[in-house]
Design an enzyme around this catalytic site. Structure first.
Site, PDB file in Angstrom:
ATOM      1  CD1 TRP A 124      -0.434  -1.824   3.082  1.00 37.19           C
ATOM      2  CD2 TRP A 124       0.624   0.417   3.275  1.00 37.19           C
ATOM      3  NE1 TRP A 124       0.681  -1.566   4.376  1.00 37.19           N
ATOM      4  CE2 TRP A 124       1.303  -0.362   4.546  1.00 37.19           C
ATOM      5  CE3 TRP A 124       1.100   1.769   3.243  1.00 37.19           C
ATOM      6  CZ2 TRP A 124       2.133   0.312   5.513  1.00 37.19           C
ATOM      7  CZ3 TRP A 124       2.229   2.208   4.287  1.00 37.19           C
ATOM      8  CH2 TRP A 124       2.460   1.320   5.199  1.00 37.19           C
ATOM      9  CG  ASN A 125       5.105   1.153   0.843  1.00 29.06           C
ATOM     10  OD1 ASN A 125       4.686   0.334  -0.058  1.00 29.06           O
ATOM     11  ND2 ASN A 125       6.436   1.242   0.943  1.00 29.06           N
TER      12      ASN A 125
ATOM     13  CE  LYS B 156      -4.371 -10.823  -1.996  1.00 32.90           C
ATOM     14  NZ  LYS B 156      -3.891  -9.491  -1.269  1.00 32.90           N
ATOM     15  CG  HIS B 157      -2.601  -2.310  -5.134  1.00 32.15           C
ATOM     16  ND1 HIS B 157      -1.645  -2.512  -4.428  1.00 32.15           N
ATOM     17  CD2 HIS B 157      -2.653  -1.577  -5.869  1.00 32.15           C
ATOM     18  CE1 HIS B 157      -0.958  -1.214  -4.258  1.00 32.15           C
ATOM     19  NE2 HIS B 157      -1.688  -0.662  -5.457  1.00 32.15           N
ATOM     20  CB  ALA B 158      -2.154  -3.536  -0.110  1.00 32.35           C
ATOM     21  CB  SER B 159      -7.215  -5.147   2.013  1.00 31.61           C
ATOM     22  OG  SER B 159      -6.293  -4.898   3.060  1.00 31.61           O
TER      23      SER B 159
ATOM     24  N   GLY C 251       6.402  -6.596  -0.060  1.00 29.25           N
ATOM     25  CA  GLY C 251       5.784  -6.860   1.347  1.00 29.25           C
ATOM     26  C   GLY C 251       6.696  -7.265   2.442  1.00 29.25           C
ATOM     27  CB  SER C 252       5.658  -8.386   5.714  1.00 29.67           C
ATOM     28  OG  SER C 252       5.101  -9.492   5.627  1.00 29.67           O
TER      29      SER C 252
ATOM     30  CD  GLU D 271      11.077  -4.386  -1.601  1.00 26.57           C
ATOM     31  OE1 GLU D 271      11.329  -4.450  -0.462  1.00 26.57           O
ATOM     32  OE2 GLU D 271      10.355  -3.504  -1.997  1.00 26.57           O
ATOM     33  CG  LEU D 272      10.547 -10.398   0.919  1.00 29.44           C
ATOM     34  CD1 LEU D 272      11.089 -11.746   1.698  1.00 29.44           C
ATOM     35  CD2 LEU D 272       9.213 -10.376   0.594  1.00 29.44           C
TER      36      LEU D 272
ATOM     37  CB  CYS E 276      10.742  -1.291   1.582  1.00 25.46           C
ATOM     38  SG  CYS E 276      10.875  -1.102  -0.280  1.00 25.46           S
TER      39      CYS E 276
END
Length: 333
Positions: free
Chosen positions: A8-9, A32-35, A84-85, A106-107, A140
């Site tokens: 989302w950022n 698929k994007h973040a909610s 993401g995480s 990429e975490l 990130c």
């Protein structure tokens, strides 16, 4: 077809950097994007349709995690890319591997910016404040741990804290605002807990650390010093405007501390001797991207990605475009 799972950022930039490289490589993309920002994904799809992108080359799905796993397993999906995480990355990487699908992950990271004994302190302070607060600290590859040699520690810390204290927190639509609210209640609560655990573990609070009494998920520019291994400020990614300062005895010790991390996405080196800094970056700094006397989030012409728990594979540049292509050998007599 490439399956793109994005955070989302940076709700438009993140899917665009995947989409652009893969369209040029000849791949279609499903996003698929973040909610938190599904609308941004749908908007991007509509823009592409209006621009004349052929139907079926890019589409957006709004699905739960179980359905997302099923998409990874689908026979038409040939690769998976995700930002993401590390927790989510482990799961998605395992799903992709189980189904023999190439993946790029990429975490995130707790990027170290080293301030060496011969650093230009004014430049280092100004750049490190920018690097920590860029996008409200929810980046990130932002500067997160500041590893400062003993020779310049007091000068750097005093100036850095003064600039962080002066940051104007407020409504992001106001021209005078320098730091806005965090993205969600969940993110705010996570930051509060990480700071508390770091202070309980021996860190010293130099500024910030207390959320203002106002509507919204506002958290002030915060500086923690004496950050200890085993606490979030030293070990983990704090995804907000919280800086961790760690004292090193000398340049060699600074490099040791910078590399003392399970992550390795970005980082920085401040030194008046640029050739020395480049050699340290090339030969000793165990991370994916390194800035010399500067800060920047990403450059489209340079490979973007990390090592260790920050994932694998690259986006951007020629390297990014080649991640999801296959080399074919054709022999003829």
């Amino acid at each position: 077809m490439i399956y793109s799972i994005q955070p989302w950022n940076f709700p438009v930039y993140q899917p665009v950097r995947v989409l652009a490289a893969n369209l040029m490589a000849g791949n279609g993309v499903i996003l698929k994007h973040a909610s938190l920002c599904t609308g941004s994904g749908l908007m991007l799809r509509d823009v592409c349709v209006k621009a004349g992108l052929p139907k079926g080359l890019f589409d957006v799905v709004i699905v739960d995690h179980e359905t997302s796993d099923a998409i990874i397993e689908h026979k038409l999906i040939r690769g998976v890319t995700m930002t993401g995480s590390d927790k989510a990355g482990r799961h998605i990487g395992q799903m992709a591997t189980k189904n023999l699908k190439k993946s790029v992950l990429e975490l995130g990271s707790n990027d170290a910016y080293m301030v060496l004994e011969d650093a230009d302190i004014d430049l280092a302070v100004e750049t490190c404040v920018q690097g920590r607060l860029y996008n409200n600290g929810e980046t990130c590859v932002s500067a997160k741990r500041f590893v400062v040699t003993e020779a310049v520690y007091d000068a750097f810390t005093e100036a850095f804290v003064a600039q962080m204290k002066a940051i104007r927190l407020g409504d992001p639509t106001d021209d005078d605002t320098q730091l806005g609210p965090l993205s969600s209640v969940e993110q705010f609560e996570t930051i509060c807990e990480q700071v508390k655990e770091s202070l309980d573990g021996g860190a010293a609070l130099l500024c910030g650390g207390t959320a203002p009494d106002r509507v919204g998920q506002y958290y002030p520019a915060t500086v923690l010093a004496n950050c200890q291994p085993g606490t979030p400020a030293y070990d983990d990614e704090i995804f907000g405007p919280v800086a961790a300062i760690i004292k090193a005895t000398d340049d060699a010790d600074a490099m040791r501390i910078a590399n003392d991390s399970r992550s390795g996405l970005g980082g920085g080196i401040f030194s008046r001797d640029e050739e020395k800094a480049v050699k340290l970056a090339r030969d000793h700094f165990d991370t994916g991207m390194i800035r010399i006397n500067s800060f920047g989030a990403a450059d489209p012409n340079m490979p973007f990605g990390g090592v260790k728990n920050s994932g694998f594979g690259r986006e951007h540049g020629g390297f990014g475009m080649m991640e999801f292509v296959n080399i074919k050998a054709v022999y003829r007599p």
